[in-house]
Design an enzyme around this catalytic site. Structure first.
Site, PDB file in Angstrom:
ATOM      1  N   ASN A 151       0.797  -1.224   0.000  1.00  0.00           N
ATOM      2  CA  ASN A 151       0.000   0.000   0.000  1.00  0.00           C
ATOM      3  C   ASN A 151       0.832   1.278   0.000  1.00  0.00           C
ATOM      4  O   ASN A 151       0.469   2.256  -0.635  1.00  0.00           O
ATOM      5  CB  ASN A 151      -0.917   0.012   1.224  1.00  0.00           C
ATOM      6  CG  ASN A 151      -1.745   1.271   1.305  1.00  0.00           C
ATOM      7  OD1 ASN A 151      -2.531   1.569   0.404  1.00  0.00           O
ATOM      8  ND2 ASN A 151      -1.553   2.041   2.364  1.00  0.00           N
ATOM      9  N   ASP A 259       1.405   6.834  -0.589  1.00  0.00           N
ATOM     10  CA  ASP A 259       0.430   5.828  -1.012  1.00  0.00           C
ATOM     11  C   ASP A 259       0.626   5.471  -2.489  1.00  0.00           C
ATOM     12  O   ASP A 259       0.473   6.313  -3.372  1.00  0.00           O
ATOM     13  CB  ASP A 259      -0.992   6.339  -0.778  1.00  0.00           C
ATOM     14  CG  ASP A 259      -1.987   5.201  -0.753  1.00  0.00           C
ATOM     15  OD1 ASP A 259      -1.955   4.418   0.215  1.00  0.00           O
ATOM     16  OD2 ASP A 259      -2.777   5.084  -1.711  1.00  0.00           O
ATOM     17  N   ASP A 290       0.058  -6.472   4.832  1.00  0.00           N
ATOM     18  CA  ASP A 290      -0.317  -5.304   5.624  1.00  0.00           C
ATOM     19  C   ASP A 290      -1.300  -4.409   4.855  1.00  0.00           C
ATOM     20  O   ASP A 290      -1.275  -4.364   3.627  1.00  0.00           O
ATOM     21  CB  ASP A 290       0.959  -4.503   5.927  1.00  0.00           C
ATOM     22  CG  ASP A 290       0.704  -3.344   6.865  1.00  0.00           C
ATOM     23  OD1 ASP A 290       0.270  -3.609   8.001  1.00  0.00           O
ATOM     24  OD2 ASP A 290       0.927  -2.189   6.458  1.00  0.00           O
ATOM     25  N   HIS A 294      -6.531  -1.085   2.007  1.00  0.00           N
ATOM     26  CA  HIS A 294      -6.230   0.245   1.485  1.00  0.00           C
ATOM     27  C   HIS A 294      -5.630   0.195   0.078  1.00  0.00           C
ATOM     28  O   HIS A 294      -5.093   1.183  -0.420  1.00  0.00           O
ATOM     29  CB  HIS A 294      -5.329   1.002   2.466  1.00  0.00           C
ATOM     30  CG  HIS A 294      -5.963   1.132   3.815  1.00  0.00           C
ATOM     31  ND1 HIS A 294      -7.169   1.778   3.998  1.00  0.00           N
ATOM     32  CD2 HIS A 294      -5.603   0.664   5.030  1.00  0.00           C
ATOM     33  CE1 HIS A 294      -7.510   1.705   5.285  1.00  0.00           C
ATOM     34  NE2 HIS A 294      -6.577   1.038   5.918  1.00  0.00           N
ATOM     35  N   GLU A 324      -4.543  -8.188   5.804  1.00  0.00           N
ATOM     36  CA  GLU A 324      -5.047  -7.434   6.958  1.00  0.00           C
ATOM     37  C   GLU A 324      -6.194  -6.533   6.511  1.00  0.00           C
ATOM     38  O   GLU A 324      -5.973  -5.565   5.786  1.00  0.00           O
ATOM     39  CB  GLU A 324      -3.924  -6.582   7.563  1.00  0.00           C
ATOM     40  CG  GLU A 324      -4.379  -5.793   8.773  1.00  0.00           C
ATOM     41  CD  GLU A 324      -3.532  -4.549   9.053  1.00  0.00           C
ATOM     42  OE1 GLU A 324      -3.570  -4.049  10.170  1.00  0.00           O
ATOM     43  OE2 GLU A 324      -2.843  -4.063   8.130  1.00  0.00           O
TER      44      GLU A 324
HETATM   45 CA   LIG Z   1      -3.635   2.841  -1.003  1.00  0.00          CA
END
Ligand SMILES: [Ca+2]
Ligand SMILES: [Ca+2]
Ligand SMILES: [Ca+2]
Length: 592
Positions: A151, A259, A290, A294, A324
């Site tokens: 991510n 990100d 992890d 996202h 996760e």
């Molecule tokens: Ca992201």
């Protein structure tokens, strides 16, 4: 065992290990920095200066404490003695040593601020040390799961318009890709059809990363990331901090962490290359992923099959990948979504965690557990798929189960706290899923909260807050090393891990709820041997009163052996067995 004996057994151990399905594992999870220090010379990661340069400060919860891969290797016997069959090692990749606004700095001891995705952080050792760890674990029959991040990277990219903490999220609607700095801004990126058109040709038209914010990389950090492509801001979303809602959930920066633009095919190929490389070079057995929620689902639909193929080609047919998926209301449907639309073989089972908290570190009735498992049909592969869920009750982010118990029952005696923690662990080690034990659980660590409050050292700690903690079922403190195989929790867990590993029904068996209750009290399930169908009845009492109840079993299950706790020798009548449980007790009864 002497090293030479291990070496002789290595090929056979590796073959047996490779053949095991994911649900046969019992995972032991640790953060290497907090586990064991095998080499004092690497404590500062080869850096010089004070803690803001080296990241090392063993007195502070938020800095490196000195644990490393050599230390972990030296403790594999301790982990194996507990009955774990796999280790999940917190991220070992090179991190930015220190981050954060002035006065609020902390270190990358946890491993989630990666700069170089191809090498081990010098605080933890070298790539050769990691190879030695994998080989030593494999020689013992232990699998190695790495903790990976897709991510985000470390916080390197900055924005001209704001400081890291106050960069609010700027959406695609307010800051479209084809304008600089908002809908009225100058035209840029002509012809870019948006991030949902995931072709190289389309992303070739995205050349200017300054649609929402004006990006820059501080002097000296232009090439800090490896591989080199990760240094180009065009491969990031650059829209400011996530609010963890809506579009920002996948496109926002996690508190300033850069990100990654995971929609871009170049990024997808690059991440497959990075993490395929670790499989090729080290022959590891799985990935814990992890911040999976996202990252957009389309990324995972490309990444996961490619990684599984890469593992198969390396002779690893049972490579496990578990994501996760935290946040939200932690229900089973929310977890299951990611096994379906994002192709995860399993997720870290936050729904299981919450249900055990509610019923054992709370006063919710055991119907809560029946509801949880009724949701198993939602997972990809249905109930079979649900057995790939990685179940847990304590971890490094959300805190330890003992902490929840003490919080919910502040008047509880030490004995009651111990029994509640043991009951929760009994559920963990007998119910469906792949159980994960967090380092320190076996020494009665309860922690002082979540995140840094749950990251105590296993070696002698110098952190005053940790050392003030009262351990569960132990008179020790974290001020001395806690690798005691005679502690109350270690012995308790070792008994149950061995029951699980010796009983196929508890690893791979179908699970049927037999009894539940609207208030604290009885919860019972049967699990069935996948080959001969033999029944194992497991009963738990979440109340503080003893109970006795008739529980329905298979008519063929007429005689029982106790694998743990007290079981009647025989059914009371065909299809019914009378179970008697002490307060907060449990029993595991195998039909003969
Ligand atoms: Ca992201
Ligand atoms: Ca060290
Ligand atoms: Ca950043």
């Amino acid at each position: 065992m002497p090293q030479s004996v291990l070496a002789d057994q290595a090929p056979a151990a590796l073959a047996a290990l490779r053949a095991r399905p994911a649900e046969d594992e019992i995972i032991y999870f640790m953060l290497p920095d907090r586990f064991e220090n095998g080499d004092a010379s690497n404590d500062r990661g080869g850096l010089t200066g004070d803690r803001l340069h080296t990241g090392y400060d063993p007195v502070s919860k938020g800095f490196y404490h000195g644990g490393d891969i050599k230390g972990l290797i030296s403790r594999l016997g301790y982990i194996q003695g507990l009955g774990a069959t796999a280790i999940w090692v917190g991220p070992i990749f090179q991190n930015k040593p220190v981050q954060g606004p002035k006065g609020q700095e902390s270190a990358g001891y946890h491993g989630y601020w990666i700069t170089d995705f191809t090498r081990v952080d010098p605080h933890f050792g070298t790539n050769a040390d990691f190879k030695a760890l994998v080989d030593a674990a494999h020689a013992r029959g232990l699998k190695v799961y790495m903790d990976i991040v897709v991510n985000h990277t470390a916080d390197v990219i900055q924005y001209r318009e704001c400081a890291r903490s106050d960069c609010v999220y700027r959406s695609r609607a307010d800051y479209p890709y084809q304008r600089r700095g908002g809908v009225a801004g100058a035209p840029i990126n002509p012809g870019f059809a948006g991030d949902e058109v995931q072709t190289a040709a389309n992303f070739a038209k995205l050349t200017d990363p300054n649609f929402a914010y004006t990006t820059f990389i501080p002097k000296g950090e232009e090439h800090v990331k490896v591989p080199e492509w990760l240094n180009d801001p065009i491969y990031y979303h650059n829209r400011g901090n996530s609010t963890f809602a809506g579009e920002s959930s996948t496109m926002g920066d996690f508190s300033g962490l850069d990100d990654v633009m995971t929609e871009n095919p170049r990024v997808i190929a690059g991440m497959i290359d990075i993490y395929g490389g670790w499989i090729d070079r080290f022959g590891i057995d799985g990935y814990r992923v992890d911040t999976a929620r996202h990252v957009d689902a389309a990324f995972w639909r490309a990444f996961i099959p490619a990684i599984l193929d890469r593992a198969k080609a390396k002779g690893i047919p049972n490579f496990h990948i578990f994501g996760e998926v935290s946040g939200g209301d932690h229900n089973e449907g929310r977890q299951a979504i990611w096994t379906r639309q994002a192709a995860f073989p399993g997720t870290i089972d936050f729904a299981f965690h919450q249900a055990v908290i509610d019923t054992v570190a709370g006063n919710t009735g055991t119907e809560r557990l029946e509801d949880l498992f009724a949701g198993d049909v939602l997972y990809a592969g249905g109930e079979t798929g649900a057995r790939h869920q990685v179940t847990w009750i304590s971890n490094h982010d959300d805190g330890r189960f003992g902490f929840y118990v003490r919080h919910a029952f502040p008047q509880a005696s030490d004995d009651e706290v111990l029994h509640r923690v043991q009951l929760a662990n009994a559920m963990l080690l007998t119910l469906r899923g792949v159980p994960q034990i967090y380092s320190g659980e076996e020494q009665g660590f309860a922690g002082i909260g979540n995140d840094q409050g749950a990251r105590e050292d296993m070696f002698a700690s110098k952190v005053p807050e940790y050392n003030a903690e009262k351990l569960i079922g132990s008179n020790a403190t974290t001020a001395t090393a806690n690798f005691n195989p005679h502690s109350a929790m270690y012995g308790f867990l070792a008994d149950l891990t061995h029951v699980r590993s010796d009983t196929a029904a508890l690893r791979e068996g179908r699970q049927v709820t037999r009894a539940s209750h609207p208030a604290p009290g009885l919860f019972a399930v049967s699990r069935f041997d996948p080959k001969d169908g033999r029944e194992v009845l497991i009963a738990f009492n979440t109340s503080t009163q003893p109970l006795a109840a008739n529980i329905q079993v298979e008519v063929a299950s007429s005689r029982f052996t106790a694998l743990s706790g007290a079981c009647p020798q025989a059914a009371s009548a065909p299809g019914s067995v009378k179970i008697t449980l002490p307060a907060l007790g449990f029993a595991i009864c195998e039909a003969k």
